[in-house]
Design a protein around this motif. Structure first.
Motif, PDB file in Angstrom:
ATOM      1  N   GLY A  12      40.324 108.720 -11.206  1.00 44.36           N
ATOM      2  CA  GLY A  12      41.717 108.570 -10.771  1.00 44.36           C
ATOM      3  C   GLY A  12      41.824 107.453  -9.754  1.00 44.36           C
ATOM      4  O   GLY A  12      40.885 106.675  -9.562  1.00 44.36           O
ATOM      5  N   GLU A  13      42.982 107.371  -9.081  1.00 45.05           N
ATOM      6  CA  GLU A  13      43.132 106.250  -8.143  1.00 45.05           C
ATOM      7  C   GLU A  13      42.683 106.603  -6.730  1.00 45.05           C
ATOM      8  O   GLU A  13      41.959 105.850  -6.100  1.00 45.05           O
ATOM      9  CB  GLU A  13      44.555 105.694  -8.170  1.00 45.05           C
ATOM     10  CG  GLU A  13      45.641 106.681  -7.816  1.00 45.05           C
ATOM     11  CD  GLU A  13      47.013 106.046  -7.963  1.00 45.05           C
ATOM     12  OE1 GLU A  13      47.391 105.717  -9.106  1.00 45.05           O
ATOM     13  OE2 GLU A  13      47.705 105.888  -6.949  1.00 45.05           O
ATOM     14  N   GLY A  14      43.144 107.748  -6.216  1.00 43.22           N
ATOM     15  CA  GLY A  14      42.764 108.114  -4.859  1.00 43.22           C
ATOM     16  C   GLY A  14      43.374 109.447  -4.505  1.00 43.22           C
ATOM     17  O   GLY A  14      44.299 109.913  -5.170  1.00 43.22           O
ATOM     18  N   PRO A  15      42.862 110.081  -3.453  1.00 40.11           N
ATOM     19  CA  PRO A  15      43.332 111.418  -3.085  1.00 40.11           C
ATOM     20  C   PRO A  15      44.793 111.416  -2.623  1.00 40.11           C
ATOM     21  O   PRO A  15      45.247 110.461  -1.997  1.00 40.11           O
ATOM     22  CB  PRO A  15      42.419 111.804  -1.912  1.00 40.11           C
ATOM     23  CG  PRO A  15      41.344 110.777  -1.836  1.00 40.11           C
ATOM     24  CD  PRO A  15      41.800 109.580  -2.579  1.00 40.11           C
ATOM     25  N   GLY A  16      45.481 112.511  -2.927  1.00 34.74           N
ATOM     26  CA  GLY A  16      46.791 112.786  -2.345  1.00 34.74           C
ATOM     27  C   GLY A  16      46.634 113.802  -1.209  1.00 34.74           C
ATOM     28  O   GLY A  16      45.508 114.071  -0.754  1.00 34.74           O
ATOM     29  N   GLU A  46      44.357 116.865  -1.939  1.00 31.84           N
ATOM     30  CA  GLU A  46      42.951 116.479  -2.052  1.00 31.84           C
ATOM     31  C   GLU A  46      42.385 116.161  -0.669  1.00 31.84           C
ATOM     32  O   GLU A  46      41.252 116.535  -0.347  1.00 31.84           O
ATOM     33  CB  GLU A  46      42.830 115.266  -2.987  1.00 31.84           C
ATOM     34  CG  GLU A  46      43.156 115.569  -4.456  1.00 31.84           C
ATOM     35  CD  GLU A  46      44.639 115.716  -4.756  1.00 31.84           C
ATOM     36  OE1 GLU A  46      45.455 115.206  -3.954  1.00 31.84           O
ATOM     37  OE2 GLU A  46      44.990 116.349  -5.785  1.00 31.84           O
ATOM     38  N   PRO A  60      38.943 116.287  -5.616  1.00 27.60           N
ATOM     39  CA  PRO A  60      39.932 115.493  -6.360  1.00 27.60           C
ATOM     40  C   PRO A  60      40.797 116.354  -7.296  1.00 27.60           C
ATOM     41  O   PRO A  60      40.343 117.388  -7.789  1.00 27.60           O
ATOM     42  CB  PRO A  60      39.082 114.526  -7.190  1.00 27.60           C
ATOM     43  CG  PRO A  60      37.746 115.155  -7.296  1.00 27.60           C
ATOM     44  CD  PRO A  60      37.562 115.988  -6.058  1.00 27.60           C
ATOM     45  N   PHE A  61      41.989 115.897  -7.501  1.00 22.68           N
ATOM     46  CA  PHE A  61      42.893 116.495  -8.497  1.00 22.68           C
ATOM     47  C   PHE A  61      43.009 118.022  -8.351  1.00 22.68           C
ATOM     48  O   PHE A  61      42.659 118.775  -9.256  1.00 22.68           O
ATOM     49  CB  PHE A  61      42.444 116.114  -9.922  1.00 22.68           C
ATOM     50  CG  PHE A  61      42.783 114.690 -10.279  1.00 22.68           C
ATOM     51  CD1 PHE A  61      44.071 114.330 -10.651  1.00 22.68           C
ATOM     52  CD2 PHE A  61      41.818 113.699 -10.212  1.00 22.68           C
ATOM     53  CE1 PHE A  61      44.391 113.014 -10.953  1.00 22.68           C
ATOM     54  CE2 PHE A  61      42.131 112.378 -10.515  1.00 22.68           C
ATOM     55  CZ  PHE A  61      43.425 112.040 -10.884  1.00 22.68           C
ATOM     56  N   ASN A  69      37.350 109.199  -7.928  1.00 20.52           N
ATOM     57  CA  ASN A  69      38.489 108.308  -7.707  1.00 20.52           C
ATOM     58  C   ASN A  69      38.008 106.911  -7.334  1.00 20.52           C
ATOM     59  O   ASN A  69      36.873 106.739  -6.876  1.00 20.52           O
ATOM     60  CB  ASN A  69      39.356 108.838  -6.546  1.00 20.52           C
ATOM     61  CG  ASN A  69      40.308 109.939  -6.982  1.00 20.52           C
ATOM     62  OD1 ASN A  69      41.109 109.766  -7.896  1.00 20.52           O
ATOM     63  ND2 ASN A  69      40.217 111.090  -6.317  1.00 20.52           N
ATOM     64  N   HIS A 107      48.315 108.775 -16.220  1.00 19.83           N
ATOM     65  CA  HIS A 107      47.958 109.567 -15.048  1.00 19.83           C
ATOM     66  C   HIS A 107      48.741 110.885 -15.098  1.00 19.83           C
ATOM     67  O   HIS A 107      49.943 110.874 -15.416  1.00 19.83           O
ATOM     68  CB  HIS A 107      48.307 108.789 -13.779  1.00 19.83           C
ATOM     69  CG  HIS A 107      47.703 109.370 -12.541  1.00 19.83           C
ATOM     70  ND1 HIS A 107      48.166 110.545 -11.982  1.00 19.83           N
ATOM     71  CD2 HIS A 107      46.666 108.970 -11.777  1.00 19.83           C
ATOM     72  CE1 HIS A 107      47.427 110.815 -10.913  1.00 19.83           C
ATOM     73  NE2 HIS A 107      46.521 109.875 -10.773  1.00 19.83           N
TER      74      HIS A 107
HETATM   75  N1  URA Z   1      45.701 111.478  -8.025  1.00 20.79           N
HETATM   76  C1  URA Z   1      44.565 110.775  -8.149  1.00 20.79           C
HETATM   77  O1  URA Z   1      44.559 109.657  -8.701  1.00 20.79           O
HETATM   78  N2  URA Z   1      43.439 111.325  -7.694  1.00 20.79           N
HETATM   79  C2  URA Z   1      43.385 112.530  -7.128  1.00 20.79           C
HETATM   80  O2  URA Z   1      42.312 112.970  -6.735  1.00 20.79           O
HETATM   81  C3  URA Z   1      44.597 113.247  -7.006  1.00 20.79           C
HETATM   82  C4  URA Z   1      45.731 112.694  -7.464  1.00 20.79           C
END
Ligand code: URA
Length: 193
Positions: free
Chosen positions: A41-45, A48, A54-55, A82, A156
């Motif tokens: 994925g791209e990065g934590p929200g 997370e 993650p996710f 991510n 996504h």
């Molecule tokens: N969206 C992401 O791209 N990565 C995550 O870990 C959570 C949401």
């Protein structure tokens, strides 16, 4: 200690970019250590960042349900990471300099896991890993081989939550993934029975 656990230990103290100053947790990645399929994925929200996994928010729960539909799960047979390991404030896109500072961790994770397939979740991951010009709307679900690894970009899960009409396309990508797993991942295909 496994190589991946040792890498995680190092990553937890990373201060290579300004995201370190605002994070609650480094979100290193989760899954099985012999995974043949790596999701990125791209990065934590916010969720997370709070949990270190993650996710795990609404998008992650949708992802888990869709993965279960094709026999995949982070507990059983895949790994999820991510592009950046720390939360960009306000859920903005990770900036190129942040991605540059962080990408080495994903490279080292990939070198340890040696996945046969990498699935990029959304534009940021697909542009970083597959092709800087990647267009998710046009190219999702298409497999390309790079350096001996099969790669595919898909929608996504957060985009699917915003636009549920995309869910059928995203699920079709996962069905194509399952076929690719059956063709190239002997070990994971055993989970399908
Ligand atoms: N969206 C992401 O791209 N990565 C995550 O870990 C959570 C949401």
């Amino acid at each position: 200690m496994s190589e991946l656990t040792s890498l995680r230990q190092d990553c937890l103290s990373c201060t290579a970019c300004p995201l370190a100053a605002t994070r609650q947790n480094v979100v290193f990645g989760v899954g099985v250590e012999d995974a043949e399929v790596l999701f990125v994925g791209e990065g934590p929200g916010a969720n997370e960042d709070a949990t270190g996994e993650p996710f795990v928010g609404a998008a992650g729960q949708l992802l888990d349900r869709m993965l279960a539909g094709v026999g995949l799960s982070r507990q059983k047979n895949i790994y999820i990471g991510n592009i950046v390991k720390c939360r960009p404030p306000g859920n903005r896109d990770p900036q190129p300099e942040e991605q540059d500072a962080c990408i080495g961790w994903l490279r080292r994770q990939t070198a340890i896991l040696r996945p046969k397939i990498i699935v990029c979740l959304g534009r940021i991951a697909a542009c970083r890993i597959i092709d800087p010009e990647f267009r998710v709307t046009r190219q999702h679900g298409q497999f390309v081989q790079k350096n001996g690894v099969w790669m595919m970009g898909t929608l996504h899960p957060a985009a699917i939550l915003r636009n549920p009409s995309q869910k059928a396309d995203a699920f079709a990508d996962l069905v194509a993934l399952r076929d690719k797993i059956e063709a190239v991942c002997e070990h994971t295909a055993l989970w399908f029975g």
